[in-house]
Design a protein around this motif. Sequence first.
Motif, mmCIF file in Angstrom:
data_model
loop_
_atom_site.group_PDB
_atom_site.id
_atom_site.type_symbol
_atom_site.label_atom_id
_atom_site.label_comp_id
_atom_site.label_asym_id
_atom_site.label_seq_id
_atom_site.Cartn_x
_atom_site.Cartn_y
_atom_site.Cartn_z
ATOM 1 N N PRO A 166 0.794 -1.239 0.000
ATOM 2 C CA PRO A 166 0.000 0.000 0.000
ATOM 3 C C PRO A 166 0.825 1.287 0.000
ATOM 4 O O PRO A 166 0.255 2.358 0.120
ATOM 5 C CB PRO A 166 -0.800 -0.104 1.318
ATOM 6 N N ASN A 175 -0.544 3.067 -2.697
ATOM 7 C CA ASN A 175 -0.491 1.787 -3.430
ATOM 8 C C ASN A 175 0.656 1.735 -4.440
ATOM 9 O O ASN A 175 0.586 1.046 -5.458
ATOM 10 C CB ASN A 175 -1.820 1.508 -4.140
ATOM 11 N N ALA A 204 -3.054 -4.234 -1.910
ATOM 12 C CA ALA A 204 -3.307 -2.990 -2.629
ATOM 13 C C ALA A 204 -3.741 -3.321 -4.056
ATOM 14 O O ALA A 204 -3.092 -4.114 -4.742
ATOM 15 C CB ALA A 204 -2.057 -2.117 -2.635
#
Length: 327
Positions: free
Chosen positions: A161, A203, A260
């Motif tokens: 992420p 991300n 993510a």
Amino acid sequence: MSLTLFNPFEDLIFDEHFCFLSGKLTTETMSVFPGWLMDHFKFGEEKIEMMDKTKSYTYSDLELPCSLEVKEAFEELDLKIQAAYKGGFEGMASLDEELIFQWTGRIVYGLLYYEMVYERDRLLKKGEDFQLSAVLKERFGNFHLMLQSLIEPVSFVGKKPWSISIFQLKYSSDIFSYRDDTVNLMFSMGVNGFGIIACLQDNGVIGEKQKDILDKIKSHTLHPIQFEELYARFHYSDYIYQYKAEYKIENQDDGIKIEALPAKVIGSKPLFGFWDENIFAQLLANYWQVYGIEREDILKFQKPPLSFLENPYSKDFINPESIDLPF
């Protein structure tokens, strides 16, 4: 049975009696900035302002309510980071990115916590309710969940992420440079030997956008003015990013797994909006003001914007040793 974890953003719970991370009742506290870092650079009694510039604290006054378990977990993490710090760039670069995420996240979240408390109390004095938009509740709630990976079975799978970049940096040994953006969950720190830039919930998109310049700086030791320009590029890229971060969160018997998800471009709307050189020059001038460089120096009529990272014509990386400015 799925795992149920504390999320302070559901009911906006920011209370001195509840641990900021676990939500457990507590009388313990921990500092937002690690004690060893404040002691080493002697900035504990310096002032840090809240976002609206009307309230400030000393760094050493910033403390978070925490359970004993959370306090011990962060103390253990601090020992790992401090050991790596002593190894300079090589030591920090060898760390698992998740540890850096947790360590930088502790600081950014701690400042975010104080922003929440300050805004709540300010509105309370005016007889108004403290509220957050659904977008911010989701963003901050996801960030808080990710930080709980330090104490709970929360793990990251697949695409991470964050974007975290560590590079060699030339600073005087007594200088500590720190910047953050709590709303957009960004962190930068420059000290003697290395710099860190972290987008804690992008991300990886911002890191990918800046990949070309990041590849160019490998094996080079940046001048501080280059470090400031690099962070400005990350910061402005985040500002014009047009999609929110999405996650696949699976709550299973053995814990929570977070992945993510790649941004899906909708129609003709690109990932990033228009890069406005005027706005970027103003942002960069804010970072370069210590060198006496103004916006008008960055943007000159019929000339490309001033850069200390790349030659504006050839796009070659500028050798840090050729920059005749203090560090």
